[in-house]
Design a protein around this motif. Structure first.
Motif, mmCIF file in Angstrom:
data_model
loop_
_atom_site.group_PDB
_atom_site.id
_atom_site.type_symbol
_atom_site.label_atom_id
_atom_site.label_comp_id
_atom_site.label_asym_id
_atom_site.label_seq_id
_atom_site.Cartn_x
_atom_site.Cartn_y
_atom_site.Cartn_z
ATOM 1 N N PRO A 80 0.821 -1.202 0.000
ATOM 2 C CA PRO A 80 0.000 0.000 0.000
ATOM 3 C C PRO A 80 0.863 1.264 0.000
ATOM 4 O O PRO A 80 2.029 1.232 0.366
ATOM 5 N N ALA A 81 0.226 2.355 -0.413
ATOM 6 C CA ALA A 81 0.918 3.647 -0.437
ATOM 7 C C ALA A 81 1.266 4.066 0.987
ATOM 8 O O ALA A 81 0.477 3.860 1.907
ATOM 9 N N PRO A 82 2.441 4.663 1.167
ATOM 10 C CA PRO A 82 2.811 5.157 2.492
ATOM 11 C C PRO A 82 2.065 6.457 2.813
ATOM 12 O O PRO A 82 2.582 7.554 2.607
ATOM 13 N N LEU A 83 0.841 6.305 3.269
ATOM 14 C CA LEU A 83 -0.027 7.429 3.622
ATOM 15 C C LEU A 83 -0.432 7.306 5.087
ATOM 16 O O LEU A 83 -0.401 6.208 5.649
ATOM 17 N N THR A 84 -0.874 8.401 5.659
ATOM 18 C CA THR A 84 -1.443 8.326 7.010
ATOM 19 C C THR A 84 -2.806 7.640 6.924
ATOM 20 O O THR A 84 -3.398 7.525 5.839
ATOM 21 N N GLU A 85 -3.321 7.206 8.053
ATOM 22 C CA GLU A 85 -4.655 6.596 8.070
ATOM 23 C C GLU A 85 -5.699 7.575 7.540
ATOM 24 O O GLU A 85 -6.589 7.200 6.783
ATOM 25 N N GLU A 86 -5.572 8.838 7.917
ATOM 26 C CA GLU A 86 -6.517 9.862 7.460
ATOM 27 C C GLU A 86 -6.428 10.051 5.947
ATOM 28 O O GLU A 86 -7.449 10.137 5.253
ATOM 29 N N GLN A 87 -5.218 10.107 5.402
ATOM 30 C CA GLN A 87 -5.052 10.250 3.953
ATOM 31 C C GLN A 87 -5.606 9.030 3.219
ATOM 32 O O GLN A 87 -6.249 9.168 2.175
ATOM 33 N N THR A 88 -5.378 7.848 3.771
ATOM 34 C CA THR A 88 -5.900 6.619 3.159
ATOM 35 C C THR A 88 -7.418 6.657 3.117
ATOM 36 O O THR A 88 -8.025 6.397 2.073
ATOM 37 N N ARG A 89 -8.043 6.985 4.233
ATOM 38 C CA ARG A 89 -9.519 7.069 4.275
ATOM 39 C C ARG A 89 -10.030 8.111 3.281
ATOM 40 O O ARG A 89 -11.013 7.890 2.587
ATOM 41 N N ARG A 90 -9.356 9.241 3.207
ATOM 42 C CA ARG A 90 -9.796 10.331 2.327
ATOM 43 C C ARG A 90 -9.722 9.921 0.854
ATOM 44 O O ARG A 90 -10.668 10.147 0.096
ATOM 45 N N VAL A 91 -8.610 9.327 0.428
ATOM 46 C CA VAL A 91 -8.489 8.954 -0.985
ATOM 47 C C VAL A 91 -9.461 7.821 -1.314
ATOM 48 O O VAL A 91 -10.029 7.791 -2.409
ATOM 49 N N GLN A 92 -9.719 6.916 -0.384
ATOM 50 C CA GLN A 92 -10.703 5.859 -0.624
ATOM 51 C C GLN A 92 -12.106 6.459 -0.768
ATOM 52 O O GLN A 92 -12.858 6.077 -1.669
ATOM 53 N N GLU A 93 -12.425 7.411 0.081
ATOM 54 C CA GLU A 93 -13.721 8.094 -0.011
ATOM 55 C C GLU A 93 -13.858 8.821 -1.347
ATOM 56 O O GLU A 93 -14.891 8.722 -2.016
ATOM 57 N N LEU A 94 -12.825 9.546 -1.750
ATOM 58 C CA LEU A 94 -12.871 10.280 -3.011
ATOM 59 C C LEU A 94 -12.973 9.339 -4.209
ATOM 60 O O LEU A 94 -13.668 9.636 -5.180
ATOM 61 N N ALA A 95 -12.298 8.194 -4.158
ATOM 62 C CA ALA A 95 -12.363 7.226 -5.251
ATOM 63 C C ALA A 95 -13.784 6.687 -5.411
ATOM 64 O O ALA A 95 -14.302 6.603 -6.531
ATOM 65 N N VAL A 96 -14.431 6.340 -4.304
ATOM 66 C CA VAL A 96 -15.808 5.839 -4.374
ATOM 67 C C VAL A 96 -16.752 6.948 -4.838
ATOM 68 O O VAL A 96 -17.662 6.701 -5.646
ATOM 69 N N ARG A 97 -16.533 8.166 -4.372
ATOM 70 C CA ARG A 97 -17.368 9.286 -4.827
ATOM 71 C C ARG A 97 -17.214 9.521 -6.322
ATOM 72 O O ARG A 97 -18.192 9.786 -7.022
ATOM 73 N N ALA A 98 -16.000 9.400 -6.847
ATOM 74 C CA ALA A 98 -15.773 9.555 -8.289
ATOM 75 C C ALA A 98 -16.488 8.440 -9.054
ATOM 76 O O ALA A 98 -17.096 8.689 -10.101
ATOM 77 N N PHE A 99 -16.426 7.225 -8.550
ATOM 78 C CA PHE A 99 -17.115 6.077 -9.148
ATOM 79 C C PHE A 99 -18.613 6.370 -9.242
ATOM 80 O O PHE A 99 -19.222 6.206 -10.304
ATOM 81 N N ASP A 100 -19.194 6.811 -8.128
ATOM 82 C CA ASP A 100 -20.634 7.113 -8.090
ATOM 83 C C ASP A 100 -20.990 8.319 -8.966
ATOM 84 O O ASP A 100 -21.968 8.282 -9.710
ATOM 85 N N ALA A 101 -20.200 9.372 -8.893
ATOM 86 C CA ALA A 101 -20.508 10.613 -9.617
ATOM 87 C C ALA A 101 -20.499 10.423 -11.127
ATOM 88 O O ALA A 101 -21.215 11.117 -11.847
ATOM 89 N N THR A 102 -19.703 9.476 -11.601
ATOM 90 C CA THR A 102 -19.600 9.247 -13.039
ATOM 91 C C THR A 102 -20.401 8.025 -13.490
ATOM 92 O O THR A 102 -20.242 7.563 -14.621
ATOM 93 N N SER A 103 -21.272 7.522 -12.585
ATOM 94 C CA SER A 103 -22.161 6.385 -12.890
ATOM 95 C C SER A 103 -21.399 5.162 -13.404
ATOM 96 O O SER A 103 -21.830 4.495 -14.342
ATOM 97 N N CYS A 104 -20.264 4.891 -12.781
ATOM 98 C CA CYS A 104 -19.472 3.734 -13.191
ATOM 99 C C CYS A 104 -20.106 2.439 -12.703
ATOM 100 O O CYS A 104 -20.931 2.438 -11.785
ATOM 101 N N GLU A 105 -19.715 1.360 -13.342
ATOM 102 C CA GLU A 105 -20.186 0.029 -12.966
ATOM 103 C C GLU A 105 -19.006 -0.915 -12.978
ATOM 104 O O GLU A 105 -18.091 -0.773 -13.793
ATOM 105 N N GLY A 106 -19.014 -1.874 -12.081
ATOM 106 C CA GLY A 106 -17.991 -2.910 -12.066
ATOM 107 C C GLY A 106 -16.723 -2.502 -11.365
ATOM 108 O O GLY A 106 -16.480 -2.886 -10.231
ATOM 109 N N LEU A 107 -15.888 -1.726 -12.047
ATOM 110 C CA LEU A 107 -14.587 -1.386 -11.501
ATOM 111 C C LEU A 107 -14.058 -0.097 -12.104
ATOM 112 O O LEU A 107 -14.431 0.278 -13.206
ATOM 113 N N VAL A 108 -13.213 0.560 -11.352
ATOM 114 C CA VAL A 108 -12.407 1.675 -11.857
ATOM 115 C C VAL A 108 -11.114 1.718 -11.059
ATOM 116 O O VAL A 108 -11.025 1.187 -9.951
ATOM 117 N N ARG A 109 -10.134 2.353 -11.641
ATOM 118 C CA ARG A 109 -8.943 2.758 -10.900
ATOM 119 C C ARG A 109 -8.946 4.275 -10.962
ATOM 120 O O ARG A 109 -8.884 4.857 -12.047
#
Length: 167
Positions: A80-109
């Motif tokens: 995993p990336a050498p991030l703080t726990e807070e940074q890890t949670r934040r980027v995971q939250e933003l990734a899921v929000r991007a997935f939802d905001a762009t109506s993605c299905e299945g998978l994204v990076r």
């Protein structure tokens, strides 16, 4: 392919022409300084979830993570990336929000820059990330506890849950 880093206005015309060799549509954007962070998103039965993030370290032989650095020189990310726990949670939250905001299905990076100011800026969403042995997407999920066979099975299950036709 078709991406050029330009350090001053003198190189812009040549960079645009190189991009046009690959596509008539060209995007010109400002350089963002920061760390390159990636996060996988996978559609589970109860909704999308994010993997542990990875970091693409600077490649000394390249001025940025271009096609040659990624595929020819096989630059490898840190999972995993050498991030703080807070940074890890934040980027995971933003990734899921991007997935939802762009109506993605299945998978994204979802790829981000972590700026010098500590803020994440989304760079791009890859709706069909690589699945080779050196690809970051399966490596991030492996580190998150989802093996390659399980990953493929989850993708098939997600596809079977989706209705057919336009959405």
């Amino acid at each position: 392919m078709g991406i050029t880093k330009v350090d001053d206005a003198d190189g812009l015309d040549a960079a645009i022409e190189e991009a046009r060799r690959h596509d008539p549509k060209v995007i010109v954007e400002a350089l963002l300084r920061g760390r390159e962070i990636e996060c996988g998103v996978l559609e589970f039965e109860d909704g999308p979830r994010a993997s542990v993030p990875a970091e693409i370290p600077p490649v000394e032989a390249h001025s940025f993570y271009d096609f040659e650095a990624k595929y020819i020189d096989s630059a490898s990310g840190i999972v995993p990336a050498p991030l703080t726990e807070e940074q890890t949670r934040r980027v995971q939250e933003l990734a899921v929000r991007a997935f939802d905001a762009t109506s993605c299905e299945g998978l994204v990076r979802a790829d981000f820059f972590l700026g010098e100011d500590g803020e994440f800026v989304i760079n791009e969403i890859n709706t069909m990330p690589g699945f080779t042995p050196i690809s970051m997407y399966p490596r991030m999920w492996q580190e998150s506890g989802v093996s390659y066979p399980e990953l493929v099975d989850l993708l098939v299950q997600a596809a079977l849950r989706r209705p057919t036709g336009l959405r």
